[in-house]
Scaffold this motif. Structure first.
Motif, mmCIF file in Angstrom:
data_model
loop_
_atom_site.group_PDB
_atom_site.id
_atom_site.type_symbol
_atom_site.label_atom_id
_atom_site.label_comp_id
_atom_site.label_asym_id
_atom_site.label_seq_id
_atom_site.Cartn_x
_atom_site.Cartn_y
_atom_site.Cartn_z
ATOM 1 N N THR A 30 -3.658 7.118 1.844
ATOM 2 C CA THR A 30 -3.425 6.006 0.929
ATOM 3 C C THR A 30 -3.661 6.440 -0.514
ATOM 4 O OG1 THR A 30 -4.098 4.412 2.617
ATOM 5 C CG2 THR A 30 -4.094 3.659 0.330
ATOM 6 N N ARG A 89 3.421 -3.176 3.635
ATOM 7 C CA ARG A 89 2.946 -4.470 3.168
ATOM 8 C C ARG A 89 1.434 -4.575 3.357
ATOM 9 N NH1 ARG A 89 7.348 -8.073 2.655
ATOM 10 N NH2 ARG A 89 9.253 -7.306 3.664
ATOM 11 N N VAL A 90 0.784 -5.320 2.464
ATOM 12 C CA VAL A 90 -0.654 -5.556 2.552
ATOM 13 C C VAL A 90 -0.877 -6.998 2.991
ATOM 14 C CG1 VAL A 90 -2.808 -5.643 1.252
ATOM 15 C CG2 VAL A 90 -1.140 -3.848 0.763
ATOM 16 N N PRO A 91 -1.693 -7.266 4.042
ATOM 17 C CA PRO A 91 -2.411 -6.260 4.828
ATOM 18 C C PRO A 91 -1.465 -5.528 5.779
ATOM 19 C CG PRO A 91 -2.803 -8.431 5.753
ATOM 20 C CD PRO A 91 -2.003 -8.641 4.497
ATOM 21 N N ASN A 92 -1.768 -4.260 6.013
ATOM 22 C CA ASN A 92 -0.934 -3.416 6.854
ATOM 23 C C ASN A 92 -1.295 -3.613 8.321
ATOM 24 O OD1 ASN A 92 0.762 -1.466 7.862
ATOM 25 N ND2 ASN A 92 -0.550 0.267 7.250
ATOM 26 N N GLN A 93 -0.348 -4.109 9.098
ATOM 27 C CA GLN A 93 -0.577 -4.295 10.528
ATOM 28 C C GLN A 93 -0.497 -2.943 11.231
ATOM 29 O OE1 GLN A 93 2.273 -7.143 11.912
ATOM 30 N NE2 GLN A 93 1.389 -8.821 10.730
ATOM 31 N N SER A 110 0.857 -1.180 0.000
ATOM 32 C CA SER A 110 0.000 0.000 0.000
ATOM 33 C C SER A 110 0.896 1.234 0.000
ATOM 34 C CB SER A 110 -0.905 -0.007 1.241
ATOM 35 O OG SER A 110 -1.618 1.209 1.353
ATOM 36 N N VAL A 146 -2.792 0.626 -4.098
ATOM 37 C CA VAL A 146 -2.102 -0.632 -3.822
ATOM 38 C C VAL A 146 -1.393 -1.077 -5.091
ATOM 39 C CG1 VAL A 146 -2.365 -3.051 -3.179
ATOM 40 C CG2 VAL A 146 -3.728 -1.296 -2.015
#
Length: 450
Positions: free
Chosen positions: A336, A360-364, A329, A339
């Motif tokens: 945002t 990184r996706v999913p974004n923690q 992302s 992606v």
């Protein structure tokens, strides 16, 4: 009317020259015939040249490598690119893809390597920080602006730099460097640099015809910097606006340029500059004060507190590419932007001071970005945001902090009053002179007196 037709089957090696001469004198009497049709609608970089341990990271267009300011691969040391292959640093912004452009970037690469490996210095001239020196460096600048072909062809990519050396009080004029390379090479020295540019980077043909192309000179000041800490995004810009005959040497431009350089030299070198330079610096501040007192409404994007998204000279084409095996992302200033799938890239519009991040996706939640970058217009109109494992050497000189005070010379209330009084008297003299000329014209035409 008799029409002569010759069947292609009757064209032979022995008569083709005569038939072509006939075609040139009378018009082609037969259908055009081609032995070979070459389709040349673009090209891709020939990657078979490289060994598996020397594959350069490539931009998404698969033509140009991701390069440093020295036209060097960011991941393969000592692999430099010249000619058309160097166009990745000015893609679609300047002429680096063509001979009239890349002959200058090739010369710049030669000088970069000569300095790096042999200690050779760039062509330069030195001036004292006194009134004569300021006039001399301004004269040299205008002569270069009106005659230097490298910066003229390589818009916003090549430029000249004036180093304001605070140790010796000298002004050193260095010619025709890649702008990004100059800011990296001289990052610890206060400096003024100029390059050709467009005030509006994108506009319609109609606007260009009606309002002009806005092809002009941008003279930038940058203070001394160091590489740790958050960079302050302040910019000082003197615009030499479009000249119909591309000749910027006139009294107003010359005076403005002299005062601008003097103000920055006095700020950088302080006591190392002669007192008259500090007087010129005060005159520059007073001229800005008078400008701010004018009641004329400012055009959007040209005011002193404009958003950077409205200030078109700081636009940057950012080439974003995801080299990871997972989606990322992409965020700009915490918002945002989209992606990117593995191997995907796109060109986005950024501005000086933007903070770009890739997650990184999913974004923690609270996870650190895999890459971040603060855009700096000094590093070029085209920049790379290349997301790869282990990180890639930044292509922009991000996270810089300006050292020293940025305050202009102090000007007393009396100085301001006397300056405005002198200006009003000058305006009065100009008005009176204009009235006399109009009266003389009235008498010549025999018009009645009012």
């Amino acid at each position: 009317m008799l029409t002569l037709q010759i069947h292609p089957a009757n064209v032979t090696d022995s008569n083709v020259d005569q038939l072509m001469m006939l075609a040139a004198s009378t018009g082609s009497p037969f259908p055009l015939v081609y032995d070979t049709v070459i389709r040349a609608l673009g090209w891709l970089h020939n990657m078979s040249l490289y060994g598996s341990n020397a594959l350069p990271h490539m931009q998404t267009n698969r033509k140009y490598a991701v390069m440093t300011s020295e036209y060097e691969s960011v991941n393969v040391p000592n692999l430099h690119f010249a000619g058309t292959l160097s166009h990745g640093k000015d893609w679609k912004r300047s002429a680096g893809a063509f001979i009239h452009g890349f002959r200058y970037t090739a010369r710049a690469l030669h000088r970069i390597l000569e300095k790096k490996h042999h200690g050779a210095n760039w062509p330069s001239s030195k001036f004292k920080c006194d009134a004569a020196g300021i006039v001399g460096v301004a004269d040299h600048t205008l002569r270069r602006i009106n005659s230097a072909s490298g910066p003229y062809q390589m818009i916003a990519t090549l430029g000249d730099v004036i180093l304001l050396r605070n140790d010796t009080g000298e002004l050193e004029y260095v010619e025709e460097l890649p702008v990004a390379y100059a800011h990296e090479l001289f990052s610890k020295i206060p400096r003024v640099h100029w390059n050709f540019g467009y005030w509006k980077q994108r506009q319609s043909l109609h606007d260009s015809i009606a309002e002009g192309t806005k092809f002009e000179i941008h003279v930038w000041y940058s203070g001394a910097t160091r590489t740790n800490g958050r960079r302050l995004h302040s910019r000082d810009l003197l615009r030499l606006i479009e000249a119909f005959q591309t000749d910027w040497d006139n009294d107003i431009t010359r005076s403005s340029l002299e005062l601008f350089i003097a103000s920055k030299a006095a700020l950088a070198a302080k006591s190392a500059c002669a007192p008259e330079v500090h007087d010129m610096a005060k005159r520059w501040v007073l001229s800005l004060d008078r400008e701010n007192l004018q009641s004329t409404p400012r055009v959007q994007g040209e005011g002193p507190r404009s958003s950077l998204t409205d200030w078109t000279p700081t636009e940057i084409d950012l080439l974003v590419h995801n080299h990871l095996s997972v989606a990322v992302s992409v965020m700009r200033n915490s918002n945002t932007e989209g992606v990117l799938q593995p191997g995907e890239g796109r060109t986005v519009l950024g501005h000086d001071g933007d903070l770009w991040e890739a997650h990184r996706v999913p974004n923690q939640k609270d996870a650190k970005p895999v890459k971040s970058m603060v855009l700096d217009i000094g590093m070029g109109k085209v920049q790379d945001f290349f997301v790869a494992e282990g990180g890639v050497e930044e292509c922009a000189a991000s996270d810089q902090l300006e050292l020293g005070g940025s305050d202009e010379p102090e000007v007393s209330d009396c100085d301001r009053l006397l300056s405005n009084l002198a200006r009003n008297r000058q305006m009065q003299g100009s008005v009176e002179s204009g009235i006399r000329q109009l009266e003389q014209a009235r008498e010549r035409l025999g018009c009645p007196a009012q």
